[in-house]
Design an enzyme around this catalytic site. Structure first.
Site, PDB file in Angstrom:
ATOM      1  CG  ASN A  35     -17.854   1.296  -0.549  1.00  0.00           C
ATOM      2  OD1 ASN A  35     -18.820   1.214   0.217  1.00  0.00           O
ATOM      3  ND2 ASN A  35     -17.752   2.266  -1.446  1.00  0.00           N
ATOM      4  CG  HIS A  38      -7.254   8.193   0.799  1.00  0.00           C
ATOM      5  ND1 HIS A  38      -6.387   7.951   1.854  1.00  0.00           N
ATOM      6  CD2 HIS A  38      -8.502   8.157   1.341  1.00  0.00           C
ATOM      7  CE1 HIS A  38      -7.075   7.795   2.966  1.00  0.00           C
ATOM      8  NE2 HIS A  38      -8.366   7.898   2.696  1.00  0.00           N
ATOM      9  CB  SER A  53      -9.384   6.039   5.129  1.00  0.00           C
ATOM     10  OG  SER A  53      -9.500   7.436   5.297  1.00  0.00           O
ATOM     11  CE  LYS A  74     -15.636   1.733  -5.325  1.00  0.00           C
ATOM     12  NZ  LYS A  74     -15.645   3.092  -4.749  1.00  0.00           N
ATOM     13  CG  ASP A 105      -3.711   9.531   0.827  1.00  0.00           C
ATOM     14  OD1 ASP A 105      -4.480  10.503   0.896  1.00  0.00           O
ATOM     15  OD2 ASP A 105      -3.970   8.420   1.329  1.00  0.00           O
TER      16      ASP A 105
END
Length: 300
Positions: A76, A279, A168, A80, A246
């Site tokens: 990921n 987020h 996160s 990204k 967020d």
């Protein structure tokens, strides 16, 4: 390209100007698999190597580990935010290591139908509760096994020349790992929208109860509690970026608790509240160069 390295791991894929080489290519992103002794499964991690990289006995390429969040795997971050992160790392001659978020790739790995527990949500702890204790050993994987493989096989991050960041759940992992292991193991630490006080949020309570048997057992993996317990500052600065838009900010992330703990212990933590950011990985992509530059300064 698919190539077998001469040691203990397999290059699963990677962008390369040449597919004929039998070793890792410089200036490229790779996915590398190996059989993990921590998780008792195949594990795959991402690896960006700067163009100056040399796999020689006397060489030592500094590395930034990036731990991803819930539902993610090793790809990921690269997909990204990698373009900006890799460009910044290239300028500093740094590698970027992108571990998976949990064990997988084996039918014996237990899972539940939930995005915030099980596969994709290992929470960077060593599970002690059945049926998770056999495979869910992500703390040991990130802090011991993967660094050892990189140091011994690839001459990356030797002598503690590594730093750690994450998003996160991965931000939680980065903060707690750095605070538990110390500066001898991790020269610097940063995070994007970390789960800062997991014993007091739904994600953390669910993870600690499921993997460790109780929320109380998770206190040693809570960044806010770890910072509050410091007798003296451990790092000259901890860098955090948090979006004001967020949707998990109040219920799950709780940066204000971490800030209060830092004030109590004297640990310097910079928390940048980024107006209008949520987020997502777009948020990470916008500010990742700041974090790479931050770690490069400490790895120099």
């Amino acid at each position: 390209c698919f190539r077998l390295n001469c040691k203990r791991h397999v290059v699963e894929e990677g962008y390369s100007p040449s597919s004929s080489a039998s070793t890792l290519d410089n200036g490229c992103y790779h996915r590398i698999s190996h059989q993990s002794s921590s998780t008792s499964t195949k594990m795959i991690f991402g690896l960006f190597l700067p163009s100056c990289y040399k796999n020689e006995g006397s060489s030592n390429t500094p590395a930034m580990f990036f731990l991803s969040g819930l539902t993610c795997d090793d790809t990921n971050f690269a997909m990204k935010a990698g373009s900006r992160a890799f460009d910044a790392a290239e300028k500093h001659g740094m590698a970027i290591v992108m571990p998976d978020t949990s064990p997988r790739h084996d039918d014996s790995v237990p899972n539940v139908d939930s995005y915030d527990f099980g596969i994709g949500a290992g929470f960077y702890v060593n599970a002690t509760s059945e049926p998770y204790s056999e495979h869910y050993k992500m703390y040991d994987y990130v802090t011991k096994e993967l660094p050892s493989l990189l140091e011994n096989d690839l001459n990356i991050g030797k002598d503690g020349l590594k730093s750690i960041s994450g998003h996160s759940m991965g931000g939680h992992g980065a903060l707690t790992i750095a605070l538990r292991e110390g500066k001898d193991s991790w020269k610097s630490v940063s995070a994007f929208a970390p789960i800062a006080n997991p014993v007091d949020c739904p994600w953390g309570k669910k993870a600690f109860e499921g993997y460790l048997g109780s929320v109380d057992a998770g206190k040693v993996h809570d960044a806010t509690l770890l910072v509050a317990s410091l007798q003296a500052p451990m790092y000259d600065e901890i860098l955090i970026d948090q979006g004001t838009a967020d949707n998990f900010l109040e219920e799950q992330l709780k940066p204000e608790a971490l800030a209060a703990a830092a004030k109590k212990s004297g640990q310097n933590i910079t928390i940048n509240m980024r107006n209008g950011f949520d987020h997502s990985y777009y948020f990470i992509a916008r500010f990742i160069e700041n974090h790479v530059n931050f770690h490069a300064k400490h790895l120099a």
